[in-house]
Scaffold this active site. Structure first.
Site, PDB file in Angstrom:
ATOM      1  N   ASP A  66       0.819  -1.211   0.000  1.00  0.00           N
ATOM      2  CA  ASP A  66       0.000   0.000   0.000  1.00  0.00           C
ATOM      3  C   ASP A  66       0.854   1.261   0.000  1.00  0.00           C
ATOM      4  O   ASP A  66       0.493   2.270  -0.610  1.00  0.00           O
ATOM      5  CB  ASP A  66      -0.926   0.002   1.211  1.00  0.00           C
ATOM      6  CG  ASP A  66      -2.085  -0.986   1.069  1.00  0.00           C
ATOM      7  OD1 ASP A  66      -2.199  -1.633   0.007  1.00  0.00           O
ATOM      8  OD2 ASP A  66      -2.873  -1.106   2.024  1.00  0.00           O
ATOM      9  N   ASP A 170      -2.081  15.663  20.785  1.00  0.00           N
ATOM     10  CA  ASP A 170      -0.775  15.444  20.161  1.00  0.00           C
ATOM     11  C   ASP A 170      -0.816  15.731  18.667  1.00  0.00           C
ATOM     12  O   ASP A 170       0.234  15.790  18.022  1.00  0.00           O
ATOM     13  CB  ASP A 170      -0.316  13.998  20.374  1.00  0.00           C
ATOM     14  CG  ASP A 170       0.188  13.743  21.790  1.00  0.00           C
ATOM     15  OD1 ASP A 170       0.328  14.724  22.557  1.00  0.00           O
ATOM     16  OD2 ASP A 170       0.442  12.573  22.127  1.00  0.00           O
ATOM     17  N   GLN A 242       4.443  10.997   4.543  1.00  0.00           N
ATOM     18  CA  GLN A 242       5.642  11.740   4.189  1.00  0.00           C
ATOM     19  C   GLN A 242       5.594  13.143   4.783  1.00  0.00           C
ATOM     20  O   GLN A 242       4.625  13.875   4.558  1.00  0.00           O
ATOM     21  CB  GLN A 242       5.795  11.844   2.660  1.00  0.00           C
ATOM     22  CG  GLN A 242       5.887  10.506   1.958  1.00  0.00           C
ATOM     23  CD  GLN A 242       7.121   9.731   2.358  1.00  0.00           C
ATOM     24  OE1 GLN A 242       8.221  10.284   2.431  1.00  0.00           O
ATOM     25  NE2 GLN A 242       6.959   8.439   2.612  1.00  0.00           N
TER      26      GLN A 242
END
Length: 280
Positions: A66, A170, A242
């Protein structure tokens, strides 16, 4: 195209004259298998490119997992090239075919109608008073994440100008239906059927128990402003795994659905729920 202008699933005959093969980086086995696959395709009169997506391709075949498919999703969607995912390891959500099913599946694609799912994608850009980035695109998710040792982030979030919440957490995950089985799921977000037109907003480790995931219509334009307590605080924007941008105080992240879809060629032997049961 817009999020509601095309059906989620279509059946059609593909005319394959040229195909691109994309292999998983740093793995010899997909590269070796690509040679065999390219030889087979050329024997059918189909021209082949390796690890290079050009606009006139009729099909992209992904050999890997994936993550490999996510890497090329933006380019494939922009050029409206159907993608066939072949998993070289375990069964994937997107690369759902196994290595042993490859040639049977390709024979079927060349000779009969195939089913294609139009998977909704997200686009994001980061803005400040000084400048605004270009859009980046995601098939799975766009994530605001803090550094490991930093304090909780304050993220003021609105949809079409209507205030949702200021999340103390967070981070935040903005996921497409396809991405609901990724980071969203591990953060406690809901599973969303990939044919729905939605954006899911899921806080990561929220401070307040009342900060729950919310599913919004795909027509919404979502904006999140980072309200840092000091100049030294910053966060990262991560798109499909990314890292892309650094988010600083008063920077604003904008999320909305993209105008183009990823055209995913799906298996005729297993459905979404079968894959879901096998993976989860």
């Amino acid at each position: 195209m817009t999020y509601n202008s095309v059906p989620f699933r279509t059946t059609k005959k593909l005319s394959i004259r040229s195909a691109g093969i994309i292999t998983k980086r740093g793995d010899e086995r997909p590269d070796e298998y690509a040679v065999t696959l390219a030889h087979w395709l050329r024997g059918k009169g189909i021209s082949v490119t390796l690890n290079d997506i050009i606009p006139n391709l009729d099909l992209i075949i992904v050999l890997g997992g994936d993550g490999t498919l996510l890497h090329i999703a933006e380019t494939a969607a922009r050029h409206s090239i159907p993608v066939l995912g072949i998993n070289m390891g375990n069964l994937g959500f997107l690369t759902e075919l196994t290595e042993t099913e490859t040639f049977q599946a390709l024979e079927r694609i060349l000779t009969s109608d195939v089913t294609i799912e139009n998977r909704l994608m997200l686009r994001a850009r980061l803005g400040s008073d000084e400048q605004q980035t270009a859009y980046r695109y995601a098939l799975n998710d766009v994530v605001i994440a803090k550094n490991v040792l930093d304090r909780l982030l304050n993220l003021c979030t609105v949809a079409d100008g209507e205030y949702i919440n200021t999340y103390r957490a967070d981070g935040l995950i903005f996921s497409s239906p396809t991405g609901s089985t990724a980071y969203n799921l591990s953060a406690g977000g809901p599973l969303v059927y990939p044919g729905l037109a939605t954006i899911t907003v899921t806080p990561i480790c929220p401070f307040m128990l009342s900060s729950r995931p919310i599913i919004l219509p795909a027509s919404k334009r979502i904006k999140t402003r980072f309200e840092a307590s000091s100049r030294s605080e910053h966060a990262q924007i991560i798109i499909d795994g990314q890292p892309y941008w650094e988010m600083k105080n008063q920077h604003e992240l904008e999320i909305q659905t993209a105008k183009h879809f990823l055209q995913l060629v799906i298996s005729s032997t297993r459905d979404y729920f079968t894959i879901l049961r096998n993976k989860l």
